[in-house]
Design a protein around this motif. Structure first.
Motif, short mmCIF file in Angstrom:
data_model
loop_
_atom_site.label_atom_id
_atom_site.label_comp_id
_atom_site.label_asym_id
_atom_site.label_seq_id
_atom_site.Cartn_x
_atom_site.Cartn_y
_atom_site.Cartn_z
N ALA A 1 61.19 76.79 30.29
CA ALA A 1 59.91 76.90 31.00
C ALA A 1 60.12 76.85 32.52
O ALA A 1 59.50 77.61 33.27
CB ALA A 1 58.95 75.81 30.55
N SER A 2 60.98 75.95 32.98
CA SER A 2 61.19 75.85 34.43
C SER A 2 61.92 77.09 34.96
O SER A 2 61.64 77.55 36.07
CB SER A 2 61.97 74.59 34.76
OG SER A 2 63.27 74.64 34.19
N GLN A 3 62.83 77.65 34.17
CA GLN A 3 63.52 78.86 34.60
C GLN A 3 62.55 80.04 34.64
O GLN A 3 62.60 80.85 35.56
CB GLN A 3 64.69 79.15 33.66
CG GLN A 3 65.81 78.14 33.79
CD GLN A 3 66.83 78.23 32.69
OE1 GLN A 3 66.54 78.73 31.59
NE2 GLN A 3 68.02 77.76 32.95
N GLU A 4 61.66 80.13 33.66
CA GLU A 4 60.65 81.19 33.67
C GLU A 4 59.72 81.03 34.87
O GLU A 4 59.29 82.02 35.46
CB GLU A 4 59.82 81.17 32.38
CG GLU A 4 60.52 81.76 31.19
CD GLU A 4 60.75 83.26 31.29
OE1 GLU A 4 60.15 83.94 32.14
OE2 GLU A 4 61.56 83.77 30.50
N ALA A 5 59.42 79.79 35.25
CA ALA A 5 58.58 79.55 36.43
C ALA A 5 59.29 80.05 37.70
O ALA A 5 58.64 80.61 38.59
CB ALA A 5 58.24 78.08 36.56
N GLN A 6 60.60 79.86 37.76
CA GLN A 6 61.36 80.35 38.91
C GLN A 6 61.34 81.88 38.95
O GLN A 6 61.20 82.47 40.03
CB GLN A 6 62.81 79.86 38.85
CG GLN A 6 62.95 78.38 39.05
CD GLN A 6 64.36 77.88 38.77
OE1 GLN A 6 65.23 78.63 38.34
NE2 GLN A 6 64.58 76.60 39.01
N VAL A 7 61.45 82.52 37.79
CA VAL A 7 61.37 83.98 37.72
C VAL A 7 59.99 84.45 38.17
O VAL A 7 59.86 85.42 38.94
CB VAL A 7 61.69 84.49 36.30
CG1 VAL A 7 61.39 85.97 36.16
CG2 VAL A 7 63.15 84.22 35.95
N ARG A 8 58.94 83.76 37.73
CA ARG A 8 57.57 84.12 38.14
C ARG A 8 57.40 83.99 39.64
O ARG A 8 56.74 84.83 40.28
CB ARG A 8 56.55 83.24 37.42
CG ARG A 8 56.00 83.84 36.16
CD ARG A 8 54.78 83.10 35.65
NE ARG A 8 54.85 81.66 35.69
CZ ARG A 8 55.40 80.90 34.75
NH1 ARG A 8 55.91 81.45 33.67
NH2 ARG A 8 55.43 79.59 34.86
N LYS B 1 77.99 73.72 33.23
CA LYS B 1 77.42 74.98 33.69
C LYS B 1 75.92 74.99 33.42
O LYS B 1 75.41 74.25 32.59
CB LYS B 1 78.07 76.15 32.95
CG LYS B 1 79.55 76.24 33.14
CD LYS B 1 79.88 76.73 34.51
CE LYS B 1 81.38 76.89 34.65
NZ LYS B 1 81.84 76.79 35.97
N GLU B 2 75.22 75.87 34.10
CA GLU B 2 73.78 76.02 33.90
C GLU B 2 73.54 76.61 32.53
O GLU B 2 74.21 77.55 32.12
CB GLU B 2 73.22 76.95 34.97
CG GLU B 2 71.75 77.19 34.84
CD GLU B 2 71.23 78.15 35.89
OE1 GLU B 2 70.07 78.01 36.24
OE2 GLU B 2 71.99 79.02 36.31
N ARG B 3 72.57 76.05 31.81
CA ARG B 3 72.24 76.55 30.47
C ARG B 3 71.23 77.67 30.58
O ARG B 3 70.23 77.55 31.27
CB ARG B 3 71.65 75.44 29.61
CG ARG B 3 72.68 74.66 28.91
CD ARG B 3 72.14 73.72 27.87
NE ARG B 3 70.72 73.77 27.64
CZ ARG B 3 70.00 72.73 27.28
NH1 ARG B 3 70.57 71.57 27.14
NH2 ARG B 3 68.72 72.83 27.06
N ILE B 4 71.52 78.73 29.87
CA ILE B 4 70.57 79.82 29.79
C ILE B 4 70.25 79.99 28.32
O ILE B 4 71.14 80.14 27.49
CB ILE B 4 71.13 81.12 30.38
CG1 ILE B 4 71.41 80.90 31.85
CG2 ILE B 4 70.19 82.28 30.15
CD1 ILE B 4 72.04 82.03 32.54
N GLY B 5 68.99 79.97 27.99
CA GLY B 5 68.60 79.96 26.58
C GLY B 5 68.56 78.52 26.13
O GLY B 5 69.15 77.63 26.73
N GLY B 6 67.87 78.26 25.10
CA GLY B 6 67.72 76.89 24.65
C GLY B 6 68.57 76.59 23.44
O GLY B 6 69.14 77.47 22.82
N PHE B 7 68.66 75.34 23.13
CA PHE B 7 69.33 74.88 21.93
C PHE B 7 68.28 74.32 21.00
O PHE B 7 67.34 73.67 21.44
CB PHE B 7 70.35 73.78 22.25
CG PHE B 7 71.50 74.27 23.09
CD1 PHE B 7 72.38 75.22 22.61
CD2 PHE B 7 71.68 73.78 24.37
CE1 PHE B 7 73.43 75.66 23.38
CE2 PHE B 7 72.73 74.21 25.15
CZ PHE B 7 73.62 75.16 24.65
#
Length: 170
Positions: free
Chosen positions: A30-37, A146-152
């Protein structure tokens, strides 16, 4: 804010960028999507900056009457933003976010190392005991992740598997 596409005129060095994993990469948090927005909105606003300024100048000093007096600048601003707020622009913002992963990771590491140095200095200055070695080791380990992309998926999540026949079981 106009971006200069000519690399000779660029005043700052080009930061190394990682490639985008794919056209439609893994889902982001959610926070990464907010950065993209945020990147997406900034790109759209930069394309419509003249219309936004015209509306802001018209609305300056007005309250509820701005809707009546500034109807035309508002219509122009909204139509410009609708024109530029496309899925292609959103994909471009997502690609830009992925391209700047390396830069964000370096900044995060720099801030974390600075925090550790400051905490060590303050402990030394005030004569406080050293941090627990295990806690310090975990912090350094976390810093090197490393930075995680995608969730677990959650470890406690009940997994539903399908058989060859298509029946579901837990």
């Amino acid at each position: 804010m106009a971006l200069d596409s000519n690399p000779e005129n660029s005043s700052e060095k080009a930061a190394p960028r990682l490639p985008v994993p794919s056209r439609n990469p893994l889902p982001l948090s959610a926070s990464q999507e907010a950065q993209v927005r945020d990147i997406f909105y900034a790109r759209v606003r930069s394309r419509c900056s003249d219309e936004i300024k015209a509306f802001a100048e018209c609305a300056m000093g007005r309250t509820f009457t701005a809707g009546f007096f500034c109807r035309e600048p508002k219509r122009l601003m909204n139509s410009c933003m609708k024109l530029h707020a496309t899925p292609e622009e959103q994909d471009g913002a997502r690609e830009e976010w992925f391209a700047k992963r390396l830069e964000r990771q370096r900044e995060k590491e720099r801030k974390a190392r600075r925090k550790i140095e400051q905490e060590k200095f303050l402990r030394e200055w005030w004569g406080l005991p050293e941090k627990d070695r295990e806690l310090a080791r975990r912090e350094m380990e976390k810093l090197n992740m490393k930075e995680r992309i995608g969730g677990f998926a959650s470890e406690r999540r009940v997994r539903i598997e399908e058989d060859d026949q298509g029946s579901k079981r837990r």
